[in-house]
Design an enzyme around this catalytic site. Sequence first.
Site, short mmCIF file in Angstrom:
data_model
loop_
_atom_site.label_atom_id
_atom_site.label_comp_id
_atom_site.label_asym_id
_atom_site.label_seq_id
_atom_site.Cartn_x
_atom_site.Cartn_y
_atom_site.Cartn_z
N LYS A 178 0.85 -1.19 0.00
CA LYS A 178 0.00 0.00 0.00
C LYS A 178 0.88 1.24 0.00
O LYS A 178 1.38 1.68 1.02
CB LYS A 178 -0.95 0.05 1.20
CG LYS A 178 -2.07 1.06 0.91
CD LYS A 178 -2.61 1.78 2.11
CE LYS A 178 -1.82 2.90 2.65
NZ LYS A 178 -1.68 4.11 1.81
N GLY A 231 6.95 5.12 8.02
CA GLY A 231 6.11 6.30 8.12
C GLY A 231 6.33 6.99 9.45
O GLY A 231 7.39 6.85 10.07
N CYS A 287 13.75 10.89 6.82
CA CYS A 287 13.68 10.47 8.21
C CYS A 287 15.06 10.47 8.86
O CYS A 287 15.18 10.74 10.04
CB CYS A 287 13.07 9.08 8.30
SG CYS A 287 13.86 7.95 7.14
P1 NAD Z 1 2.39 8.57 7.64
O1 NAD Z 1 2.70 7.73 8.81
O2 NAD Z 1 1.29 9.54 7.74
O3 NAD Z 1 2.04 7.68 6.35
C1 NAD Z 1 2.86 6.62 5.94
C2 NAD Z 1 2.00 5.54 5.29
O4 NAD Z 1 1.09 5.02 6.24
C3 NAD Z 1 1.13 6.02 4.13
O5 NAD Z 1 1.04 4.99 3.17
C4 NAD Z 1 -0.22 6.25 4.78
O6 NAD Z 1 -1.30 6.17 3.89
C5 NAD Z 1 -0.25 5.11 5.77
N1 NAD Z 1 -1.11 5.31 6.93
C6 NAD Z 1 -1.49 6.47 7.50
N2 NAD Z 1 -2.29 6.22 8.56
C7 NAD Z 1 -2.39 4.87 8.66
C8 NAD Z 1 -3.05 3.99 9.57
N3 NAD Z 1 -3.76 4.45 10.59
N4 NAD Z 1 -2.92 2.67 9.38
C9 NAD Z 1 -2.18 2.17 8.37
N5 NAD Z 1 -1.55 2.96 7.47
C10 NAD Z 1 -1.64 4.29 7.62
O7 NAD Z 1 3.78 9.25 7.30
P2 NAD Z 1 4.05 10.35 6.20
O8 NAD Z 1 3.78 11.69 6.76
O9 NAD Z 1 3.40 9.97 4.95
O10 NAD Z 1 5.62 10.11 5.98
C11 NAD Z 1 6.55 10.79 6.67
C12 NAD Z 1 7.04 10.00 7.85
O11 NAD Z 1 7.71 8.81 7.42
C13 NAD Z 1 8.06 10.76 8.63
O12 NAD Z 1 7.78 10.69 9.99
C14 NAD Z 1 9.37 10.06 8.32
O13 NAD Z 1 10.34 10.17 9.29
C15 NAD Z 1 8.93 8.68 8.11
N6 NAD Z 1 9.89 7.93 7.31
C16 NAD Z 1 10.66 7.01 7.95
C17 NAD Z 1 11.62 6.32 7.25
C18 NAD Z 1 12.46 5.29 7.94
O14 NAD Z 1 12.94 4.41 7.28
N7 NAD Z 1 12.64 5.36 9.25
C19 NAD Z 1 11.79 6.53 5.88
C20 NAD Z 1 10.99 7.48 5.26
C21 NAD Z 1 10.03 8.17 6.00
#
Ligand code: NAD
Length: 503
Positions: A178, A231, A287
């Site tokens: 997803k 995320g 991140c």
């Molecule tokens: P997010 O958590 O809002 O979304 C990430 C993904 O999760 C998306 O596909 C979103 O649709 C899905 N999602 C959202 N709510 C959900 C739920 N309740 N249940 C299941 N899936 C859900 O994050 P974002 O704002 O899109 O991305 C940025 C974040 O990602 C930042 O905090 C960043 O640090 C992190 N990130 C971490 C890494 C790592 O490897 N540590 C790499 C890239 C980004």
Amino acid sequence: MTVPHYQQLIGGQWLDTDESYEIRSPADESLVATVAKASVADVDKAVAAANAAHNEGTWRRTPPADRAAVLEAAAASLGARAEELAALQSRENGATIRITAALHLGLAVAQLQYVAALTRGYQWEGPGPAIGPIPAEGVLRREPIGVVAAIVPWNIPLLTSVWKVAPALAAGNTVVLKPDEHAPLLPLELVKALDAAGLPAGVLNVVVGDGEPVGAHLVAHPDVRKVAFTGSTVVGKSILGASADTLKRVTLELGGKGPNIILDDADLDVAVDGALFACYANNGEACEAGTRLLIPASRKDEIVGRLVERGRTLVVGDPLDIATTVGPLITKEQQQRVLGYIESAKASGAKVVLGGGVPEGERFQKGNWVEPTIVTDVVNTDPIARDEVFGPVLVVLTYEDEAEAVAIANDTNYGLSAGVWSANEQRALDVARSLEAGMVYVNDWHVIHPEYPFGGFKQSGLGREGGPDSLDEYTEQKYISVNRSASLAERAFAIVVNPPVAV
Ligand code: NAD
């Protein structure tokens, strides 16, 4: 001009849905593509297809070398289109072409190839140590877990997808991917490449839907046996909670607030540029960015002066232009959130010594722009120093001595990345050993490599992606013992008189 339309893949069929997403460039709001928008019912269909493919078993019984060959074919196909796909990524999420070419495409292709090589050399099944004194033999096996849900964000969508999908497939699992609803195109291209390389129907499925309810429904699905998520920390925690009921395996790659320490003996010509690169690469939407810069208090004016001087040379603009170093942020909401952090910091007495607003000029009227920004006169308890801002905002903190630098660096709930700059490598390594982070860069930053693990300490996540243990995260261990004794009684007697508790 017609724009491409992307469908979802369920059970080997590329399908449309009733609704579509419009993917618009964050630089100029032009339409880049439309994408089928999944519902909760589509998630159910995708999980059912993945579960049926797992139970049917063709893929998990496919020899590992043949599974590896599928990854290699996908790597070759993406690699051949690297330039086109890097440009597509830049148009879609605003990351600059130099970053999308090297990091998004280059690393993703290398990661696919690395996982394929790991798969060929992995110990899938073999004899274990002798089980003395009873005459039994042990076999150690690695088996797929089952249906894996892979959920990825918008900032580095292809690499974060490959980190999950490649080892999951290599280990014989089936997958429902997803992607994020704001930047799903490269994950969709990955699925197309893997599908074309010859996966049986249902082994890999992709649905693009909102986090709530589509992502949440996928996580809670009882037939999903593992969730691999990249995320935000807040969503990661909710996923861990939602996985408890069915005891799903979980890998979480979450947020960070990387401390970057310039020691007093560092070569400032390198460290100043390094500090800007650490923070602003991928527009600050990384991140593992270095977002908290720690500098010796005695050299504050000199170092801040040099940061501002070099920071002024950064080029904000068209992400497709090779000269551009900072592009637009993903959405208007993200732009407003980042500007909000800067305004709050100012209101609490912080100084904005570079940027701080939306760049001036007609080309910035449309899109989601924020200037590269440096904020000083901040303490580590301020929200701008504690929270993941996820934009081009570098926070500068000062320290009196090395011990205080390490204490400030570790004073965070996160633990993804950290860095240290020094002319003395041994000194830098000593500091590196005391930093609570999964990845520590010495005199460098963003050194992400397929053969090294990516992931964090503390609230930056759970488990690792990439690196030599990639396949372990997507397999269950099984131990089979084979009785070779003449009778069960003899075996039982042997245990009683001579318990096999070798130490
Ligand atoms: P997010 O958590 O809002 O979304 C990430 C993904 O999760 C998306 O596909 C979103 O649709 C899905 N999602 C959202 N709510 C959900 C739920 N309740 N249940 C299941 N899936 C859900 O994050 P974002 O704002 O899109 O991305 C940025 C974040 O990602 C930042 O905090 C960043 O640090 C992190 N990130 C971490 C890494 C790592 O490897 N540590 C790499 C890239 C980004």
